[in-house]
Design a protein around this motif. Structure first.
Motif, PDB file in Angstrom:
ATOM      1  N   TYR A 136     -39.533  51.683 -27.316  1.00 57.13           N
ATOM      2  CA  TYR A 136     -38.651  52.447 -26.426  1.00 57.13           C
ATOM      3  C   TYR A 136     -39.329  52.685 -25.074  1.00 57.13           C
ATOM      4  O   TYR A 136     -38.707  52.547 -24.015  1.00 57.13           O
ATOM      5  CB  TYR A 136     -38.294  53.794 -27.055  1.00 57.13           C
ATOM      6  N   GLN A 162     -35.637  58.393 -25.807  1.00 61.62           N
ATOM      7  CA  GLN A 162     -35.784  57.945 -27.199  1.00 61.62           C
ATOM      8  C   GLN A 162     -37.253  57.855 -27.596  1.00 61.62           C
ATOM      9  O   GLN A 162     -37.633  58.182 -28.721  1.00 61.62           O
ATOM     10  CB  GLN A 162     -35.101  56.588 -27.410  1.00 61.62           C
ATOM     11  N   SER A 197     -33.625  51.492 -13.966  1.00 64.70           N
ATOM     12  CA  SER A 197     -34.773  51.677 -14.843  1.00 64.70           C
ATOM     13  C   SER A 197     -35.999  52.118 -14.050  1.00 64.70           C
ATOM     14  O   SER A 197     -36.109  51.892 -12.841  1.00 64.70           O
ATOM     15  CB  SER A 197     -35.092  50.374 -15.592  1.00 64.70           C
ATOM     16  N   ASP A 224     -35.343  44.763 -28.267  1.00 62.31           N
ATOM     17  CA  ASP A 224     -34.178  45.075 -29.103  1.00 62.31           C
ATOM     18  C   ASP A 224     -34.337  44.501 -30.505  1.00 62.31           C
ATOM     19  O   ASP A 224     -33.968  45.146 -31.494  1.00 62.31           O
ATOM     20  CB  ASP A 224     -32.903  44.539 -28.444  1.00 62.31           C
ATOM     21  N   TYR A 277     -34.454  45.010 -16.875  1.00 62.39           N
ATOM     22  CA  TYR A 277     -34.269  46.362 -17.382  1.00 62.39           C
ATOM     23  C   TYR A 277     -33.116  47.133 -16.745  1.00 62.39           C
ATOM     24  O   TYR A 277     -32.806  48.245 -17.187  1.00 62.39           O
ATOM     25  CB  TYR A 277     -35.562  47.164 -17.200  1.00 62.39           C
ATOM     26  N   SER A 311     -39.476  49.561 -22.914  1.00 59.48           N
ATOM     27  CA  SER A 311     -38.156  49.142 -22.434  1.00 59.48           C
ATOM     28  C   SER A 311     -37.463  50.238 -21.638  1.00 59.48           C
ATOM     29  O   SER A 311     -36.248  50.209 -21.454  1.00 59.48           O
ATOM     30  CB  SER A 311     -37.278  48.687 -23.612  1.00 59.48           C
ATOM     31  N   ASP A 312     -38.254  51.213 -21.155  1.00 55.97           N
ATOM     32  CA  ASP A 312     -37.767  52.260 -20.252  1.00 55.97           C
ATOM     33  C   ASP A 312     -36.727  53.189 -20.878  1.00 55.97           C
ATOM     34  O   ASP A 312     -35.902  53.768 -20.175  1.00 55.97           O
ATOM     35  CB  ASP A 312     -37.190  51.647 -18.964  1.00 55.97           C
ATOM     36  N   ARG A 313     -36.769  53.356 -22.195  1.00 57.76           N
ATOM     37  CA  ARG A 313     -35.897  54.323 -22.865  1.00 57.76           C
ATOM     38  C   ARG A 313     -36.741  55.557 -23.198  1.00 57.76           C
ATOM     39  O   ARG A 313     -37.163  55.774 -24.326  1.00 57.76           O
ATOM     40  CB  ARG A 313     -35.275  53.685 -24.109  1.00 57.76           C
TER      41      ARG A 313
END
Length: 439
Positions: free
Chosen positions: A134, A142, A330, A99, A326, A137-139
């Motif tokens: 992203y 994005q 996730s 983040d 996470y 961090s398992d996004r």
């Protein structure tokens, strides 16, 4: 000044998932002087030994201080401010502070938007690292959107920046693979690796990164020979340039150990995983993703050799760490919880294993979809748990559904990937025949 500059190099080389030299971005002597003076003033109080023992608290304090000072002291130099913000973000990604890194990368993009045409390279690099942050961090949505935008921009930009399009294409390939698009992922990864191989020397970091990602996809898809050949070359080049315990060398060594696991060479993978886990804990500490995930792999190597009780704590710790870090939905948490559910079955806890697999099937169906290789593995695990309890009809349904999903992802020709689920189906049919004969 010299000591501080050495620390700056160590920070980037020792922690970054993607290396980058400031010299590639600096064009003028005055710019280089301002950059080096700023970095030296920030880092001159840091003991160079920090680059060896990776004291995370101290590193974060240094990076936070650099961030605060950069905004104040480099406002008149937007290109240098973007360079420094990128250094900070890259190192924060290496420290798993995603983040924080994302905030810095978005600041670079805002800075580039405020100075049209001046910070194009920094903007592309920010998209490259932002997409990776992203992804890690398992996004995934994005990550995919960021890489798609970055690839398009790099392809339209100057020829000197085109390698970034190939690099981001390679990274996007892994995003697609995680989402179950195996064919598209393999094609993109191969094209990116081939393109970078034509443009960059054999020991180029971006070329080696692309080779490693391509090898990971090949290995998971069952093409072990090509995967291991690529990984051997990556390890050789990175050991020659950086040494055997450099983070990038360790990442390739870990991927090779994973390929051994996938090839069912569990005894061969175990000693390397033990060594890697010890090195990661020494470098990063016990509360770190590299350390934890390597111990989870060690658990698999042990379980598959029949060392079930010894493997249990590794599975539990890995599952709990990923869920806490996470979130329970996730991708990382689903994978490690599934591994733990498989361990429960090996430990004779078939009912508990079934409950876990059913809970995971709901999460995976909602977040990944039914036509996904992870969902297929959960279905196979559920079938195995049902079979262990003598419920062959339910086991047959879920094993066939697993086979259907695997075929959807990989096609019918990939026998290595389909092998495990076909083994499960064979066991189900044999048990059903035995039950019918007993009647």
């Amino acid at each position: 000044m010299a000591a501080a500059a050495a620390v700056a190099v160590a920070l980037v080389a020792g922690l970054a998932a993607t290396t980058w030299s400031l010299r590639e971005a600096r064009q003028e002597a005055a710019r280089a002087r301002v950059t080096s003076e700023f970095l030296a003033s920030v880092l001159d109080s840091v003991d160079p030994a920090v680059s060896q023992d990776m004291d995370k608290t101290l590193m974060l304090r240094v990076l936070d201080d650099a961030s605060q000072r950069a905004v104040r002291e480099l406002a008149a130099y937007p290109d240098i401010l973007a360079d420094v913000e990128l250094i900070i973000a890259v190192n924060q990604v290496g420290l798993e502070e995603y983040d924080r890194a994302i905030a810095h990368l978005q600041s670079i993009r805002s800075l580039a938007a405020a100075h049209p045409g001046r910070l194009q390279f920094q903007d592309l690099r920010a998209m490259q690292v932002l997409g990776q942050a992203y992804l890690l961090s398992d996004r995934l949505k994005q990550a995919d959107a960021t890489f798609v935008e970055g690839i398009a921009r790099a392809q339209r930009g100057p020829a000197a920046h085109r390698w970034l399009a190939l690099d981001m294409q390679s990274r996007r390939a892994w995003v697609l693979f995680v989402q179950g698009q195996a064919d598209a992922a393999t094609r993109l990864a191969r094209e990116a690796f081939d393109g970078l191989s034509r443009q960059r020397p054999a020991d180029d970091p971006q070329r080696l990164d692309a080779a490693k990602r391509y090898a990971e996809i090949l290995s998971t898809s069952g093409d072990y020979a090509r995967a291991m050949a690529l990984l051997d070359e990556v390890i050789r080049q990175r050991t020659r340039v950086h040494g055997r315990e450099h983070p990038q060398t360790l990442a390739a060594r870990r991927d090779l150990a994973v390929a051994r696991l996938q090839q069912r060479d569990f005894a061969g993978a175990e000693p390397e995983l033990r060594q890697l886990a010890a090195i990661y804990e020494r470098l990063y500490g016990a509360d770190n993703g590299f350390t934890v995930s390597t111990l989870g792999m060690l658990g698999s190597a042990l379980r598959e050799q029949g060392k079930v009780r010894e493997a249990g704590p590794y599975y539990r710790a890995t599952m709990e760490w990923n869920a806490a870090r996470y979130g329970t939905d996730s991708f990382s948490a689903v994978i490690t919880r599934h591994n733990h559910a498989n361990w429960l079955l090996a430990d004779g806890q078939a009912e508990a294993s079934e409950r876990e697999q059913r809970a995971l099937l709901e999460i995976a169906g909602r977040t990944l979809g039914r036509d996904n290789h992870v969902t297929a593995e959960i279905l196979r695990g559920l079938a195995e748990a049902e079979l262990a309890q003598g419920r062959t009809q339910a086991a047959r349904v879920h094993a066939n559904e697993s086979l259907r999903a695997m075929r959807k992802v990989y096609g019918d020709q990939n026998q290595a990937v389909l092998r495990d689920v076909r083994d499960t189906l064979a066991k189900v049919e044999a048990a059903a025949q035995e039950q019918a004969g007993a009647r």
